[in-house]
Structures are given as C-alpha cells and as structure tokens.
Write an enzyme that holds these catalytic residues in place. Structure first.
Site, PDB file in Angstrom:
ATOM      1  CG  ASP A  67     -33.712  30.723 -82.648  1.00  0.00           C
ATOM      2  OD1 ASP A  67     -34.294  30.608 -83.751  1.00  0.00           O
ATOM      3  OD2 ASP A  67     -34.311  30.717 -81.571  1.00  0.00           O
ATOM      4  CG  ASP A 136     -38.747  29.401 -70.466  1.00  0.00           C
ATOM      5  OD1 ASP A 136     -38.996  29.989 -71.554  1.00  0.00           O
ATOM      6  OD2 ASP A 136     -37.747  28.675 -70.316  1.00  0.00           O
ATOM      7  CG  HIS A 138     -37.257  30.795 -74.480  1.00  0.00           C
ATOM      8  ND1 HIS A 138     -37.810  29.629 -74.004  1.00  0.00           N
ATOM      9  CD2 HIS A 138     -37.244  30.646 -75.831  1.00  0.00           C
ATOM     10  CE1 HIS A 138     -38.111  28.824 -75.000  1.00  0.00           C
ATOM     11  NE2 HIS A 138     -37.789  29.422 -76.138  1.00  0.00           N
ATOM     12  CD  GLU A 143     -33.785  28.310 -72.940  1.00  0.00           C
ATOM     13  OE1 GLU A 143     -34.834  28.891 -72.574  1.00  0.00           O
ATOM     14  OE2 GLU A 143     -33.791  27.180 -73.456  1.00  0.00           O
TER      15      GLU A 143
HETATM   16  C1  GLP Z   1     -38.319  27.955 -79.681  1.00  0.00           C
HETATM   17  C2  GLP Z   1     -37.816  29.074 -80.579  1.00  0.00           C
HETATM   18  C3  GLP Z   1     -38.474  30.388 -80.242  1.00  0.00           C
HETATM   19  C4  GLP Z   1     -39.988  30.225 -80.186  1.00  0.00           C
HETATM   20  C5  GLP Z   1     -40.345  29.207 -79.133  1.00  0.00           C
HETATM   21  C6  GLP Z   1     -41.840  28.987 -78.975  1.00  0.00           C
HETATM   22  O1  GLP Z   1     -37.706  27.963 -78.455  1.00  0.00           O
HETATM   23  N1  GLP Z   1     -36.393  29.214 -80.491  1.00  0.00           N
HETATM   24  O2  GLP Z   1     -38.114  31.368 -81.219  1.00  0.00           O
HETATM   25  O3  GLP Z   1     -40.594  31.459 -79.899  1.00  0.00           O
HETATM   26  O4  GLP Z   1     -39.727  27.962 -79.496  1.00  0.00           O
HETATM   27  O5  GLP Z   1     -42.303  28.126 -79.977  1.00  0.00           O
HETATM   28  P1  GLP Z   1     -43.832  27.877 -80.339  1.00  0.00           P
HETATM   29  O6  GLP Z   1     -44.223  29.014 -81.197  1.00  0.00           O
HETATM   30  O7  GLP Z   1     -43.830  26.569 -81.082  1.00  0.00           O
HETATM   31  O8  GLP Z   1     -44.574  27.825 -79.073  1.00  0.00           O
END
Ligand code: GLP
Length: 266
Positions: A67, A136, A138, A143
């Site tokens: 993304d 959450d 995702h 989302e």
């Molecule tokens: C963002 C990214 C996800 C990632 C998530 C959790 O939303 N788009 O790909 O998994 O954050 O991030 P973290 O690993 O910092 O908790």
C-alpha cells in the site's frame, strides 16, 4: 493457518527474516509482497544481516508493496516508498526498477490501481506475501468492512488507523485520509502468506483473526481461507488465543517432522 508462538519479538524478527531469506535462496527470482509499519522492521534487519553475511542476494527479486498513502510525495519521510528505501531497498542489492509500490496518480487513481494489479500478474504473481496487522484487524489498508473480494483500490482510512499511525507524523492532521491498497483478494492470491504480530496491543486482533468467524469486519480473518498462511506471534500478541496450548503442541510436532525430514535427506 499455521500459528507459531515464539517467546519474544526478537525471535519473531529472526524467524521472519530467515523465512524471507530462505525463500530467496530457494527461488532467487522470487516475487515478494512487502509490508510497512513498525512490525516488519526487525525482520528486514535480520534479512539485511543475512545479506551482509553474503548468504543472500536480491538482484533477481521483484517486490510489490501492499500500500501507499495518497497525497504524499514519494520523497516525503512518511511515504511508504521512503520507508522501504530507508529500511530495506537502499541497504542491499535490490534492482530499483524491480521494486514496486502503488503509485497514486491523483488524476487517474482507477487506472493506477488497475496497472498495479496488471504488473503483479505480469510478474507471475506473488510467491511470498509479508503482512502486519492493524489493531482493528486490518491488513494492508483494507479497513474493517472491506470486501473480502476486493482488489487494489483507494480506501479511506478509519479514525483508528489514522490515530495509530499518527505516531509517525507531527500530528494526526498530517496523516493522509486516503491510501491505495492491494485488496484482500489480491493478497489471498499470493502463493504463501506470512503475517507478523507482536505486542499486547495486537492480542485481540490476533484472537479474532485466528479464532473468530470469517468476516469483513475483521479483514485479516480472510487469511483463514488461505492454504499456506503462517502467523508468527510473540507471547504478548498470542495472549488471548483460546487454543494456545494446541498451537504450541502442533508446532512442536511440525518442527520434529521437519527435523526428521532434514535427517532423511543427509
Ligand atoms: C498500517 C499499514 C499496515 C500495517 C499496520 C500496522 O496500517 N498499512 O500494513 O500492518 O499499519 O502497523 P504496525 O506494524 O506499525 O503496528
């Protein structure tokens, strides 16, 4: 789903880095699906350690990131392109033209999403997709409420995601409201999936993902449909799993079988 519970985050980092390295050692022209966020950084560091030891090369790899924010220039410190450059691409022998991220062309968003899907197809599909998970549930920027049949498209970020990601920006107002993300169906087409989750704040998302019903309300539950999905957890992230003991027992048997298999081949 193979559920692997390790003691600490550093064990998850090490194991994930080794799995990535093994994929590339076995298939040097692998197509990797890569993730951002704080979780995979340790795995990338382990992979770079293996690279620096001369045991792996990324020369022939192709990569596709999950993304990218809409509206940030690629050189913005919080763009995912910049993140990947800082944490992985810029530190090893990746071929820059083979490292793809969604490139949100604001004027033609639909076309740039379709083009991203087409590029993944042209590369022969993703061999190994790395994933983190939001609090959450995702995955990528799919989302809660995202169609389980979704493909690469633009998504509006929830307030929860923007709040969670605000720690990387000066303030929440600077966190973009939109992102381009691979869809859930896009992710499920990968040959293998490796999801990493560490820390207490992921425990309820992990429980829902592994033991909850499949639901668009928790997008990561779609991974239950994938035949080769592995989830690597540290103990705090695994804390709320009801079948924790069973996963540990299965993993023990699995490791034993792998060891025997290794012995049989020598
Ligand atoms: C963002 C990214 C996800 C990632 C998530 C959790 O939303 N788009 O790909 O998994 O954050 O991030 P973290 O690993 O910092 O908790």
């Amino acid at each position: 789903m193979r559920v692997v519970i390790l003691d600490e985050k550093s064990d998850v980092d090490r194991r994930a880095g080794q799995i990535l390295a093994q994929q590339i050692q076995t298939v040097p022209d692998s197509v990797l699906g890569l993730a951002t966020g704080s979780t995979p950084v340790g795995a990338y560091n382990e992979l770079l350690r293996i690279y620096e030891a001369g045991e792996v090369s990324f020369r022939d790899c192709t990569t596709f990131n999950l993304d990218e924010y809409v509206g940030l220039p690629p050189d913005h410190v919080q763009s995912y392109r910049h993140f990947m450059q800082e944490h992985l691409f810029g530190k090893a022998d990746f071929e820059p033209t083979q490292c793809h991220l969604p490139c949100p062309n604001i004027a033609q968003l639909d076309e740039s999403c379709e083009e991203y899907e087409a590029r993944i197809d042209e590369a022969g599909g993703i061999d190994l997709q790395l994933l983190g998970i939001g609090t959450d549930g995702h995955i990528a920027f799919n989302e809660p409420g995202s169609s389980l049949a979704s493909r690469t498209r633009v998504k509006a970020l929830t307030q929860q995601t923007r709040t969670d990601n605000a720690r990387f920006f000066e303030s929440i107002d600077e966190v973009p409201k939109l992102a381009v993300t691979m869809g859930i169906a896009t992710i499920l087409e990968a040959e293998k999936i490796l999801l990493l989750a560490t820390g207490e704040n992921k425990a309820s998302a992990v429980r829902d993902t592994v033991e909850g019903p499949i639901s668009a309300s928790v997008p990561a539950t779609a991974l239950q449909l994938h035949p080769k999905a592995t989830i690597l957890l540290d103990k705090p992230a695994a804390r709320l799993l009801a079948r924790k003991d069973y996963y540990e027992q299965v993993e023990f048997i699995q490791r034993e079988l792998e060891q025997n298999d290794a012995l049989n081949h020598h």
